[in-house]
Design a protein around this motif. Structure first.
Motif, PDB file in Angstrom:
ATOM      1  N   UNK A 203      41.312  37.970  40.933  1.00 31.18           N
ATOM      2  CA  UNK A 203      40.486  39.098  40.374  1.00 31.18           C
ATOM      3  C   UNK A 203      39.666  39.847  41.485  1.00 31.18           C
ATOM      4  N   UNK A 204      39.343  39.421  42.604  1.00 29.72           N
ATOM      5  CA  UNK A 204      38.802  40.092  43.433  1.00 29.72           C
ATOM      6  C   UNK A 204      39.797  41.175  44.268  1.00 29.72           C
ATOM      7  N   UNK A 205      40.883  40.876  44.404  1.00 29.92           N
ATOM      8  CA  UNK A 205      42.204  41.530  44.950  1.00 29.92           C
ATOM      9  C   UNK A 205      42.224  43.054  43.888  1.00 29.92           C
ATOM     10  N   UNK A 206      42.187  42.498  42.509  1.00 25.18           N
ATOM     11  CA  UNK A 206      42.535  43.614  41.876  1.00 25.18           C
ATOM     12  C   UNK A 206      41.333  44.656  41.620  1.00 25.18           C
ATOM     13  N   UNK A 207      40.293  44.271  41.647  1.00 24.29           N
ATOM     14  CA  UNK A 207      38.877  44.824  41.642  1.00 24.29           C
ATOM     15  C   UNK A 207      38.969  45.659  42.869  1.00 24.29           C
TER      16      UNK A 207
END
Length: 319
Positions: A203-207
């Motif tokens: 999720x952090x990479x997508x954000x």
């Protein structure tokens, strides 16, 4: 003693019967979506018009007996609730219509990566180390843009810009939710593509990528707005920087066709009634064969690209 006993029995009977009477007239439950002001008006309207043990029945005046006008508090609450219902209905209408309009934007340069479904398969890459997929359509076959996430997002945002420019002509209370719902559909779909087509499950990479895309969207709005005001050469330069990543080997005829198509779609949207746009029963023009630039295409092709765009080829990419 008998009198005291009768009084006690009477009080017991009153305590037992009072809850039963109150249950016959339960207070209405206010929906959670109501605002504080609307909830206040709803409760005030209830206390005036309904029978409740804690309130007295208002006297019957000649106006009430003859069916005259309602009290001012009732009129205020009714108008507030009607406005709330209208805004709620419009929000659902905008959500559904913008979903259809967004799909029209997203399929223009859509792509897929078959290797993403196979854990053992190696993901194909471009020279810039982007995941390379498979795509069909004018943007891939005729223009030669690679079927990547970057190409898809830029072409999708280009068409979203045309819709956003038209949404600005809506009434002030309607323009914002329509633009916001269109943008929400884009980011939901973009995050879904990251997970399905690129196996990006963190999720952090997508954000991080989504935040970068939002910055690109804000810069794109300013760049295309500037191009519409300054002329077709400036608009073509904005397309060149965003869609083509400032590639010096771009075919200027493709830029001319895209710029002409943007002008044509904006003109079509400008002459379209709001109701027709909201029904979402239309489609974007096909860029192929467009050659009706406001500024002559031959005039642009006679100039070096640096002069036609008004910028140096070594300038900053994007926006």
């Amino acid at each position: 003693m008998a009198s005291k006993s009768c009084s006690s029995c009477l009080r017991i009977l009153q305590r037992q019967t009072t809850p039963k009477v109150q249950r016959l007239f339960p207070r209405p439950r206010t929906p959670r979506s109501f605002t504080t002001a609307a909830r206040y008006h709803a409760e005030s309207d209830y206390n005036v018009t309904n029978i409740h043990p804690s309130t007295s029945i208002p006297p019957v005046t000649p106006e009430r007996a003859e069916g005259g006008s309602k009290p001012a508090s009732t009129q205020t609450s009714s108008s507030a609730l009607q406005g709330l219902r209208k805004r709620t209905t419009e929000t659902y209408t905008a959500y559904g219509a913008t979903e259809i309009l967004y799909k029209e934007c997203a399929h223009q340069a859509d792509y897929s990566i078959p290797q993403a479904r196979d854990k053992d398969a190696e993901m194909p890459k471009t020279a810039d180390e982007e995941d390379l997929g498979v795509g069909v359509g004018w943007w891939h076959t005729e223009v030669g843009l690679q079927p990547t996430f970057s190409t898809w997002s830029q072409v999708t945002m280009l068409h979203m810009y045309l819709l956003s420019a038209r949404f600005r002509c809506f009434p002030a209370t309607s323009a914002q939710p329509w633009q916001q719902h269109l943008l929400d559909h884009f980011f939901y779909d973009a995050e879904n593509k990251m997970m399905i087509e690129h196996n990006m499950h963190a999720r952090g990479t997508r954000n991080k990528y989504l935040k970068d895309m939002y910055v690109q969207w804000r810069g794109l709005l300013a760049a295309y707005d500037e191009g519409l005001v300054r002329g077709d050469a400036a608009l073509a330069a904005a397309v060149w920087r965003n869609v083509f990543k400032a590639n010096p080997d771009v075919d200027i005829r493709n830029l001319a066709e895209i710029t002409s198509c943007m002008r044509k779609d904006l003109s079509k949207l400008d002459g379209m009634p709001d109701e027709m746009l909201m029904r979402a029963d239309w489609a974007f023009s096909s860029p192929k064969g467009e050659n009706t630039l406001v500024e002559s295409k031959s005039q642009m092709m006679d100039l070096p690209f640096e002069k036609a765009s008004g910028r140096d080829l070594t300038g900053e990419k994007g926006e």
